[in-house]
Design a protein around this motif. Structure first.
Motif, PDB file in Angstrom:
ATOM      1  N   VAL A 326       0.846  -1.197   0.000  1.00  0.00           N
ATOM      2  CA  VAL A 326       0.000   0.000   0.000  1.00  0.00           C
ATOM      3  C   VAL A 326       0.884   1.250   0.000  1.00  0.00           C
ATOM      4  CG1 VAL A 326      -1.700   1.334   1.299  1.00  0.00           C
ATOM      5  CG2 VAL A 326      -1.939  -1.153   1.120  1.00  0.00           C
ATOM      6  N   VAL A 327       1.918   1.230   0.836  1.00  0.00           N
ATOM      7  CA  VAL A 327       2.859   2.357   0.888  1.00  0.00           C
ATOM      8  C   VAL A 327       3.532   2.548  -0.467  1.00  0.00           C
ATOM      9  CG1 VAL A 327       4.959   3.252   1.976  1.00  0.00           C
ATOM     10  CG2 VAL A 327       3.267   2.023   3.354  1.00  0.00           C
ATOM     11  N   LYS A 328       3.958   1.460  -1.081  1.00  0.00           N
ATOM     12  CA  LYS A 328       4.633   1.548  -2.379  1.00  0.00           C
ATOM     13  C   LYS A 328       3.699   2.095  -3.455  1.00  0.00           C
ATOM     14  CE  LYS A 328       8.030  -2.167  -1.708  1.00  0.00           C
ATOM     15  NZ  LYS A 328       8.467  -3.506  -2.188  1.00  0.00           N
ATOM     16  N   GLN A 329       2.444   1.682  -3.418  1.00  0.00           N
ATOM     17  CA  GLN A 329       1.494   2.166  -4.433  1.00  0.00           C
ATOM     18  C   GLN A 329       1.308   3.674  -4.311  1.00  0.00           C
ATOM     19  OE1 GLN A 329       0.617   0.469  -6.880  1.00  0.00           O
ATOM     20  NE2 GLN A 329       0.399  -1.688  -6.350  1.00  0.00           N
ATOM     21  N   VAL A 330       1.212   4.183  -3.089  1.00  0.00           N
ATOM     22  CA  VAL A 330       1.078   5.628  -2.887  1.00  0.00           C
ATOM     23  C   VAL A 330       2.366   6.339  -3.313  1.00  0.00           C
ATOM     24  CG1 VAL A 330       0.675   7.460  -1.197  1.00  0.00           C
ATOM     25  CG2 VAL A 330      -0.578   5.306  -1.013  1.00  0.00           C
ATOM     26  N   PHE A 331       3.506   5.756  -2.960  1.00  0.00           N
ATOM     27  CA  PHE A 331       4.805   6.315  -3.331  1.00  0.00           C
ATOM     28  C   PHE A 331       4.912   6.447  -4.854  1.00  0.00           C
ATOM     29  CE2 PHE A 331       9.262   5.959  -4.506  1.00  0.00           C
ATOM     30  CZ  PHE A 331       9.913   6.772  -3.585  1.00  0.00           C
ATOM     31  N   ARG A 332       4.517   5.405  -5.575  1.00  0.00           N
ATOM     32  CA  ARG A 332       4.595   5.421  -7.035  1.00  0.00           C
ATOM     33  C   ARG A 332       3.688   6.496  -7.620  1.00  0.00           C
ATOM     34  NH1 ARG A 332       4.028  -1.185  -7.751  1.00  0.00           N
ATOM     35  NH2 ARG A 332       6.066  -1.721  -6.865  1.00  0.00           N
ATOM     36  N   TYR A 333       2.507   6.628  -7.052  1.00  0.00           N
ATOM     37  CA  TYR A 333       1.571   7.651  -7.535  1.00  0.00           C
ATOM     38  C   TYR A 333       2.117   9.045  -7.267  1.00  0.00           C
ATOM     39  CZ  TYR A 333      -2.763  10.333  -8.014  1.00  0.00           C
ATOM     40  OH  TYR A 333      -3.710  11.259  -8.385  1.00  0.00           O
ATOM     41  N   ALA A 334       2.715   9.233  -6.101  1.00  0.00           N
ATOM     42  CA  ALA A 334       3.215  10.556  -5.712  1.00  0.00           C
ATOM     43  C   ALA A 334       4.416  10.988  -6.547  1.00  0.00           C
ATOM     44  CB  ALA A 334       3.598  10.558  -4.237  1.00  0.00           C
ATOM     45  N   GLU A 338       8.420   4.006 -10.264  1.00  0.00           N
ATOM     46  CA  GLU A 338       8.532   2.906  -9.314  1.00  0.00           C
ATOM     47  C   GLU A 338       9.701   3.157  -8.368  1.00  0.00           C
ATOM     48  OE1 GLU A 338       8.422  -1.041 -10.744  1.00  0.00           O
ATOM     49  OE2 GLU A 338       6.416  -0.829 -11.596  1.00  0.00           O
ATOM     50  N   GLU A 339       9.613   2.535  -7.209  1.00  0.00           N
ATOM     51  CA  GLU A 339      10.653   2.705  -6.205  1.00  0.00           C
ATOM     52  C   GLU A 339      11.935   1.994  -6.631  1.00  0.00           C
ATOM     53  OE1 GLU A 339       8.501  -1.066  -5.531  1.00  0.00           O
ATOM     54  OE2 GLU A 339       7.888   1.009  -5.897  1.00  0.00           O
ATOM     55  N   THR A 340      13.069   2.468  -6.109  1.00  0.00           N
ATOM     56  CA  THR A 340      14.371   1.850  -6.346  1.00  0.00           C
ATOM     57  C   THR A 340      14.967   1.464  -4.989  1.00  0.00           C
ATOM     58  OG1 THR A 340      15.587   3.945  -6.209  1.00  0.00           O
ATOM     59  CG2 THR A 340      14.701   3.321  -8.370  1.00  0.00           C
ATOM     60  N   LEU A 341      16.133   0.842  -5.038  1.00  0.00           N
ATOM     61  CA  LEU A 341      16.790   0.437  -3.790  1.00  0.00           C
ATOM     62  C   LEU A 341      17.102   1.647  -2.908  1.00  0.00           C
ATOM     63  CD1 LEU A 341      19.270  -2.353  -4.974  1.00  0.00           C
ATOM     64  CD2 LEU A 341      17.203  -2.638  -3.578  1.00  0.00           C
ATOM     65  N   ILE A 368       4.818  10.305   3.157  1.00  0.00           N
ATOM     66  CA  ILE A 368       5.365  10.382   1.793  1.00  0.00           C
ATOM     67  C   ILE A 368       5.820  11.799   1.468  1.00  0.00           C
ATOM     68  CG2 ILE A 368       4.815  10.168  -0.657  1.00  0.00           C
ATOM     69  CD1 ILE A 368       5.109   7.471   0.675  1.00  0.00           C
ATOM     70  N   VAL A 369       4.972  12.813   1.770  1.00  0.00           N
ATOM     71  CA  VAL A 369       5.313  14.185   1.364  1.00  0.00           C
ATOM     72  C   VAL A 369       6.514  14.741   2.135  1.00  0.00           C
ATOM     73  CG1 VAL A 369       2.949  14.702   0.662  1.00  0.00           C
ATOM     74  CG2 VAL A 369       3.697  15.316   2.968  1.00  0.00           C
ATOM     75  N   SER A 371       9.102  12.874   2.905  1.00  0.00           N
ATOM     76  CA  SER A 371      10.230  11.970   2.670  1.00  0.00           C
ATOM     77  C   SER A 371      11.278  12.614   1.761  1.00  0.00           C
ATOM     78  CB  SER A 371       9.743  10.667   2.034  1.00  0.00           C
ATOM     79  OG  SER A 371       9.290  10.888   0.710  1.00  0.00           O
ATOM     80  N   LYS A 372      12.487  12.127   1.861  1.00  0.00           N
ATOM     81  CA  LYS A 372      13.596  12.645   1.063  1.00  0.00           C
ATOM     82  C   LYS A 372      13.375  12.477  -0.440  1.00  0.00           C
ATOM     83  CE  LYS A 372      18.649  12.236   0.736  1.00  0.00           C
ATOM     84  NZ  LYS A 372      19.849  11.571   1.323  1.00  0.00           N
ATOM     85  N   PRO A 373      12.904  11.312  -0.924  1.00  0.00           N
ATOM     86  CA  PRO A 373      12.688  11.180  -2.377  1.00  0.00           C
ATOM     87  C   PRO A 373      11.654  12.167  -2.907  1.00  0.00           C
ATOM     88  CG  PRO A 373      12.764   9.022  -1.347  1.00  0.00           C
ATOM     89  CD  PRO A 373      12.711  10.013  -0.229  1.00  0.00           C
ATOM     90  N   PHE A 374      10.572  12.386  -2.156  1.00  0.00           N
ATOM     91  CA  PHE A 374       9.519  13.292  -2.628  1.00  0.00           C
ATOM     92  C   PHE A 374      10.021  14.723  -2.727  1.00  0.00           C
ATOM     93  CE2 PHE A 374       5.857  16.115  -2.026  1.00  0.00           C
ATOM     94  CZ  PHE A 374       4.982  15.638  -2.991  1.00  0.00           C
ATOM     95  N   LEU A 375      10.860  15.120  -1.778  1.00  0.00           N
ATOM     96  CA  LEU A 375      11.338  16.493  -1.725  1.00  0.00           C
ATOM     97  C   LEU A 375      12.660  16.696  -2.451  1.00  0.00           C
ATOM     98  CD1 LEU A 375      10.315  17.307   1.932  1.00  0.00           C
ATOM     99  CD2 LEU A 375       9.167  18.002  -0.166  1.00  0.00           C
ATOM    100  N   GLY A 376      13.077  15.698  -3.198  1.00  0.00           N
ATOM    101  CA  GLY A 376      14.270  15.885  -4.031  1.00  0.00           C
ATOM    102  C   GLY A 376      15.572  15.860  -3.275  1.00  0.00           C
ATOM    103  N   GLY A 377      15.643  15.044  -2.226  1.00  0.00           N
ATOM    104  CA  GLY A 377      16.912  14.884  -1.529  1.00  0.00           C
ATOM    105  C   GLY A 377      17.072  15.750  -0.306  1.00  0.00           C
ATOM    106  N   MET A 378      16.010  16.506   0.074  1.00  0.00           N
ATOM    107  CA  MET A 378      16.128  17.360   1.256  1.00  0.00           C
ATOM    108  C   MET A 378      16.301  16.520   2.507  1.00  0.00           C
ATOM    109  SD  MET A 378      13.451  20.194   2.667  1.00  0.00           S
ATOM    110  CE  MET A 378      12.347  18.994   3.351  1.00  0.00           C
ATOM    111  N   GLN A 379      17.195  16.929   3.379  1.00  0.00           N
ATOM    112  CA  GLN A 379      17.438  16.191   4.626  1.00  0.00           C
ATOM    113  C   GLN A 379      16.339  16.461   5.644  1.00  0.00           C
ATOM    114  OE1 GLN A 379      19.859  13.987   4.913  1.00  0.00           O
ATOM    115  NE2 GLN A 379      20.529  14.433   2.828  1.00  0.00           N
TER     116      GLN A 379
END
Length: 379
Positions: A326-334, A338-341, A368-369, A371-379
């Motif tokens: 479920v988390v991955k599906q939301v991540f992919r939509y956002a 698809e997610e990577t390692l 999700i919002v 998270s680092k991937p969503f925000l482009g690497g922000m710490q």
């Protein structure tokens, strides 16, 4: 106009990432397209102007307000539509000889039923695992008749399944049972594949080129259930490696036909062949009612035996792999990919937040919002 429409600057959103002058505006766009499915409004742009969309705390504060807006409801409906493949359900066809009552209005009612359950869980701040094991649903008069339920006082009013019902959650609803079937009968293979790919996020490879996927024909000498016919998949090693993973799931749902009706027996209709008609050996179709073996399991998942959608729903609701999916599906939509390692840490963190909040879907969105991937690497 043609040149403008083909320009990458028109077709795509360019993101330059944290530390750039446009960082706040990029974050405003990410939030708006994900949570509202549209461009940022004046309020969001005002936050960007003030530099208040830079830290994860600021992003989360804005997202909480955005989730109270009606646009968030429409955006999450779009997520559900893509995840559950409403497009396939709404475009499906059925053989009128077998399912004369089926029409586009019934298919639309099925997707609305799934949407109502989703909205009830998300915006009612309920345990999202009920998507798989809810002992209630939302039906109109058409679906009530199809499911054998009392007609609701209001269309799509919450209706409890009766004691002993084999339905529960989304896997007991018409949407899932419809879109994973063929025009004239169920498809245990398609149902198992959907569970693997959409609810467990497991990739099942396509069949090898040139493999004969035809099932044994039905004859009066040997009328067969789908389980017996699908046995041919296991006799070929080229097929068996994948079909061992998917067929045993769909075979546990065989008491629900290609439009989601309950059936006690597997009904087989064998029409006469052209040769039989010509020789007048057989001029009318013969019909058989066969017992259904509902023994099923999710191969590779411990304690996953089941014999109905209700039991399958309980297995999925309790499985952390399904929760993570479920988390991955939301991540992919956002993120539109698809997610990577490299995303594993962020997905695990979002899952932990989802679980810690009692599986409230809004908390998953906030995880999700920020998270680092969503925000482009922000710490």
């Amino acid at each position: 106009v043609e040149a403008m429409l083909q320009s990458p600057h028109f077709l795509m959103r360019f993101e330059y990432g944290p530390g750039t002058p446009n960082e706040s505006y990029e974050n405003a766009s990410k939030l708006s397209f994900f949570l509202w499915n549209t461009i940022p409004d004046a309020w969001l742009l005002g936050l960007a102007d003030a530099g208040e969309l830079r830290t994860s705390e600021q992003i989360e504060a804005a997202a909480k307000k955005m989730l109270d807006d009606p646009r968030a409801k429409r955006a999450m409906d779009e997520f559900l539509s893509q995840w559950m493949r409403f497009d396939r359900a709404l475009k499906t066809i059925r053989d009128r000889k077998f399912y004369p009552q089926f029409n586009t209005e019934m298919a639309a009612a099925m997707t609305e039923e799934t949407r109502r359950l989703f909205q009830h869980l998300v915006w009612g701040d309920r345990d999202f695992r009920e998507l798989f094991n809810a002992d209630y649903t939302f039906v109109n008069s058409t679906l009530a008749a199809l499911y054998g339920l009392p007609e609701p006082a209001e269309p799509f009013e919450m209706t409890r399944y009766p004691e002993g019902s084999k339905r529960a959650g989304v896997v007991g609803q018409g949407t899932f049972l419809l879109l994973t079937s063929k025009p004239s009968d169920t498809s245990p293979t398609d149902r198992g594949l959907f569970v693997r790919e959409h609810f467990l996020c497991q990739a099942v490879p396509p069949p090898p080129p040139g493999v004969n996927a035809a099932l044994p024909p039905l004859t009066d000498a040997k009328p067969m259930t789908n389980r017996e016919r699908l046995g041919v998949h296991l006799s070929s090693e080229a097929c068996a490696s994948c079909h061992r993973l998917i067929d045993p799931i769909g075979l546990g749902l065989e008491q629900f036909d290609a439009i989601g009706q309950y059936r006690e027996k597997f009904h087989v209709v064998i029409p006469p062949t052209r040769d039989e008609r010509k020789r007048k050996v057989k001029t009318e179709a013969t019909e058989y009612d066969l017992d259904i073996d509902l023994t099923a399991e999710i191969v590779g998942l411990a304690n996953s035996s089941f014999t109905s959608p209700k039991e399958l729903g309980e297995v999925l609701a309790d499985d952390e792999g399904c929760q993570k999916c479920v988390v991955k599906q939301v991540f992919r939509y956002a993120l539109g990919r698809e997610e990577t390692l490299s995303d594993r840490e962020a997905i695990d963190a979002a899952l932990g937040r989802f679980q810690g909040a009692g599986y409230r879907f809004k908390e998953l969105l906030l995880g999700i919002v920020s998270s680092k991937p969503f925000l482009g690497g922000m710490q």
